[in-house]
Design a protein around this motif. Structure first.
Motif, PDB file in Angstrom:
ATOM      1  N   TRP B  30      51.339  78.055  41.803  1.00  0.00           N
ATOM      2  CA  TRP B  30      51.855  78.913  40.722  1.00  0.00           C
ATOM      3  C   TRP B  30      51.239  80.314  40.680  1.00  0.00           C
ATOM      4  O   TRP B  30      51.840  81.234  40.130  1.00  0.00           O
ATOM      5  CB  TRP B  30      51.707  78.214  39.370  1.00  0.00           C
ATOM      6  N   TRP B  31      50.025  80.536  41.236  1.00  0.00           N
ATOM      7  CA  TRP B  31      49.470  81.892  41.184  1.00  0.00           C
ATOM      8  C   TRP B  31      49.589  82.602  42.525  1.00  0.00           C
ATOM      9  O   TRP B  31      50.352  83.543  42.662  1.00  0.00           O
ATOM     10  CB  TRP B  31      48.037  81.907  40.628  1.00  0.00           C
ATOM     11  N   THR B  32      48.837  82.154  43.510  1.00  0.00           N
ATOM     12  CA  THR B  32      49.054  82.704  44.843  1.00  0.00           C
ATOM     13  C   THR B  32      48.905  81.576  45.851  1.00  0.00           C
ATOM     14  O   THR B  32      48.016  80.721  45.716  1.00  0.00           O
ATOM     15  CB  THR B  32      48.105  83.869  45.185  1.00  0.00           C
ATOM     16  N   LYS B 118      52.207  90.602  33.734  1.00  0.00           N
ATOM     17  CA  LYS B 118      52.143  89.810  34.967  1.00  0.00           C
ATOM     18  C   LYS B 118      51.577  88.408  34.707  1.00  0.00           C
ATOM     19  O   LYS B 118      52.030  87.429  35.305  1.00  0.00           O
ATOM     20  CB  LYS B 118      51.303  90.550  36.010  1.00  0.00           C
ATOM     21  N   PHE B 122      53.187  84.646  35.620  1.00  0.00           N
ATOM     22  CA  PHE B 122      52.527  83.539  36.312  1.00  0.00           C
ATOM     23  C   PHE B 122      52.399  82.293  35.424  1.00  0.00           C
ATOM     24  O   PHE B 122      52.441  81.163  35.918  1.00  0.00           O
ATOM     25  CB  PHE B 122      51.173  83.978  36.866  1.00  0.00           C
ATOM     26  N   SER B 125      55.516  80.600  35.738  1.00  0.00           N
ATOM     27  CA  SER B 125      55.513  79.954  37.056  1.00  0.00           C
ATOM     28  C   SER B 125      54.763  78.612  36.988  1.00  0.00           C
ATOM     29  O   SER B 125      55.220  77.597  37.546  1.00  0.00           O
ATOM     30  CB  SER B 125      54.859  80.899  38.079  1.00  0.00           C
ATOM     31  N   LYS B 136      56.601  79.800  41.148  1.00  0.00           N
ATOM     32  CA  LYS B 136      56.851  81.014  41.927  1.00  0.00           C
ATOM     33  C   LYS B 136      55.545  81.750  42.169  1.00  0.00           C
ATOM     34  O   LYS B 136      55.296  82.829  41.608  1.00  0.00           O
ATOM     35  CB  LYS B 136      57.841  81.923  41.187  1.00  0.00           C
ATOM     36  N   PRO B 137      54.680  81.160  43.014  1.00  0.00           N
ATOM     37  CA  PRO B 137      53.410  81.840  43.307  1.00  0.00           C
ATOM     38  C   PRO B 137      53.652  83.064  44.193  1.00  0.00           C
ATOM     39  O   PRO B 137      54.672  83.136  44.890  1.00  0.00           O
ATOM     40  CB  PRO B 137      52.630  80.770  44.077  1.00  0.00           C
ATOM     41  N   PHE B 138      52.691  84.017  44.154  1.00  0.00           N
ATOM     42  CA  PHE B 138      52.737  85.135  45.091  1.00  0.00           C
ATOM     43  C   PHE B 138      52.837  84.575  46.502  1.00  0.00           C
ATOM     44  O   PHE B 138      52.133  83.599  46.810  1.00  0.00           O
ATOM     45  CB  PHE B 138      51.457  85.980  44.942  1.00  0.00           C
ATOM     46  N   ASP B 141      56.585  85.708  43.607  1.00  0.00           N
ATOM     47  CA  ASP B 141      56.522  85.940  42.171  1.00  0.00           C
ATOM     48  C   ASP B 141      57.587  86.943  41.718  1.00  0.00           C
ATOM     49  O   ASP B 141      58.067  87.766  42.489  1.00  0.00           O
ATOM     50  CB  ASP B 141      55.120  86.438  41.783  1.00  0.00           C
TER      51      ASP B 141
END
Lengths: 147, 147
Positions: B30-32, B118, B122, B125, B136-138, B141
């Motif tokens: 979810w984050w990166t 932002k 996240f 996400s 939708k992680p980086f 995103d």
């Protein structure tokens, strides 16, 4: 006093962004489909309806294609009494950076945190409306909880 | 000092939410997608990579299925120096209300406003990951500007 502050970059013209923030037609495309009263300009009262809930703002200031300020007017939700919402335009070569502030909250309560996330959702709806022609105003907004 | 504060309601279990916040596998959903170091628990350093940018946090506190706190550790972005991120769980019959705070900012700058929006992206996400299996992680995103 706690302030909600968001910045979003939108590829549009200042004229179109100003229209989206100052007319019933524009506002109804990204915040709530039942919007009325905006077209009368400064000092007018805008009614935003969310099913049975009414949220009212008085238009405090409008500088064409630059800035819009609303002062909360009605009674609901009570935590919004005395709060103010401003939209400031920062025009760059790439986009307009819109600075949105919801200020003068009494406290950074859980409801403040709920509204902070919900404003993000509606600002992305505004961005989508201006960039793709299709926003997600209430009641088609993105849900952020199950209440 | 200015604080980013969001609340999101997620239909999941406290165990699954805790896993999404305390393991490389969970965080990468979810984050990166490039996350490493989380699995070692309290006092470990988590590396979050966003292409060439590295963001580091030290895990300050973890209370199983209730709370997670990170202290910023690395040098980038400079405005995050000294800031702290916490996730608090409020379990209700309907959902878990996750209270996320990014606190100790020096000022409510335009970058603060960018990060506020932002974080909202996240957190949604994270909600999608836990409720639908797909976050939708980086680098997938949602874009909030054209920089």
């Amino acid at each position: 006093m706690p302030t909600i502050y968001h910045r979003v970059g939108i590829k549009t013209s200042a004229e179109k962004l100003f229209q989206a923030l100052t007319t019933d037609q524009g506002l109804s495309q990204w915040w709530t489909h039942e919007t009325s009263g905006a077209d009368a300009g400064v000092r007018s009262i805008i009614d935003f309806k969310f099913n049975d809930s009414l949220v009212q703002f008085r238009v405090k200031e409008q500088i064409e294609n630059k800035k819009v300020v609303w002062l909360h007017y009605g009674e609901m939700p009570p935590e919004w009494s005395g709060t103010e919402i401003s939209f400031g335009f920062e025009v760059t070569d790439q986009q307009i950076l819109l600075h949105m502030k919801h200020s003068n909250w009494q406290e950074a309560s859980p409801f403040f945190a709920h509204c902070n996330l919900k404003w993000a959702v509606f600002l992305l709806s505004l961005k989508d409306y201006l960039e793709t022609g299709q926003g997600k105003p209430f009641p088609n907004d993105v849900a952020i909880d199950h209440s």
